[in-house]
Design a protein around this motif. Structure first.
Motif, PDB file in Angstrom:
ATOM      1  N   HIS A  18       1.462  -1.560  -0.276  1.00  0.00           N
ATOM      2  CA  HIS A  18       0.289  -0.097  -0.162  1.00  0.00           C
ATOM      3  C   HIS A  18       0.686   1.343  -0.428  1.00  0.00           C
ATOM      4  O   HIS A  18       0.387   1.969  -0.355  1.00  0.00           O
ATOM      5  N   ARG A  21       2.374   1.918  -3.563  1.00  0.00           N
ATOM      6  CA  ARG A  21       0.926   2.102  -4.267  1.00  0.00           C
ATOM      7  C   ARG A  21       0.965   4.002  -4.368  1.00  0.00           C
ATOM      8  O   ARG A  21       0.800   4.294  -5.731  1.00  0.00           O
ATOM      9  N   ASP A  80      -5.395   4.618   2.761  1.00  0.00           N
ATOM     10  CA  ASP A  80      -6.251   4.609   1.594  1.00  0.00           C
ATOM     11  C   ASP A  80      -7.299   5.802   0.758  1.00  0.00           C
ATOM     12  O   ASP A  80      -7.733   5.634   0.386  1.00  0.00           O
ATOM     13  N   SER A  82      -5.748   7.881  -2.474  1.00  0.00           N
ATOM     14  CA  SER A  82      -5.597   7.423  -4.047  1.00  0.00           C
ATOM     15  C   SER A  82      -4.763   9.165  -4.344  1.00  0.00           C
ATOM     16  O   SER A  82      -5.808   9.901  -4.697  1.00  0.00           O
ATOM     17  N   TRP A 195      -8.124  -0.560  -3.209  1.00  0.00           N
ATOM     18  CA  TRP A 195      -7.915  -2.050  -3.737  1.00  0.00           C
ATOM     19  C   TRP A 195      -9.082  -2.699  -3.444  1.00  0.00           C
ATOM     20  O   TRP A 195      -9.232  -4.304  -4.152  1.00  0.00           O
TER      21      TRP A 195
END
Length: 199
Positions: A18, A21, A80, A82, A195
């Motif tokens: 994570h 990402r 969490d 983006s 995700w």
């Protein structure tokens, strides 16, 4: 100096993938800006990690962003969140900025923050006076409730200074409506995680 940062504490659902990402998204949408993860976990060698200095659980680990040994301004994103567009407007604000809570318009939400170095010292000093007391007192609202104590009247809200650039996956019904054209960051702040929906 500006750094993009996140926090990863072991024992929860978040993993090093994570962090990777988010680091990829920052590299795409804020090229040239260093990326830092405060963590107590092993990360790939190409990610700059700063060890967490305290054993504060869960969301309280985010308070380490305010440590005096971290220089310069920080653009912080929860793992969490983006990044979906150019983040340069967000870094150019160069002032304390945080989300308005999407469910409590008078409150704050700490998913996405711009933290000038000059604003962090006060938070750190107040926290370090009695961290155990604050964790008990704000056990429901967590770190953002503690930050409200200090910033409710002084912090700029992303939704006011950059309308439409920081949006909520749930409150803005992204699943049904799609990502708004002007959006730069989509905050998930809870379930589902990015995700979980194929992001």
């Amino acid at each position: 100096m500006l750094t993009a940062a996140c926090v990863l504490r072991s024992g929860g659902e978040y993993k090093s993938e994570h962090v990777e990402r988010l680091r990829r998204q920052i590299a795409e949408h804020l090229p040239g800006v260093p990326f830092l993860c405060l963590t107590d976990m092993a990360l790939p060698a190409d990610i700059t990690a700063l060890p967490l200095a305290h054993r504060w659980p869960g969301w309280w680990s985010k308070i380490e962003l305010f440590r005096p040994d971290i220089d310069g301004a920080i653009l912080y994103l929860d793992l969490d969140s983006s990044a979906v567009g150019d983040l340069s407007d967000m870094t150019a604000v160069n002032r304390l900025a945080i989300m308005r809570d999407v469910y409590r318009p008078d409150g704050l939400q700490s998913s996405v923050m711009f933290l000038p170095q000059s604003e962090r010292g006060r938070v750190w000093r107040e926290w370090m006076r009695c961290p155990e007391k604050w964790m008990r007192f704000y056990r429901v609202g967590g770190d953002q409730a503690f930050l409200e104590r200090l910033w409710l009247k002084s912090a700029a809200r992303w939704q006011d200074i950059l309308p439409g650039q920081v949006v909520s996956f749930k409150a803005d019904k992204i699943a049904e409506r799609g990502v708004p054209e002007n959006a730069r960051v989509v905050a998930f702040h809870g379930k589902p995680r990015p995700w979980d929906v194929g992001w």
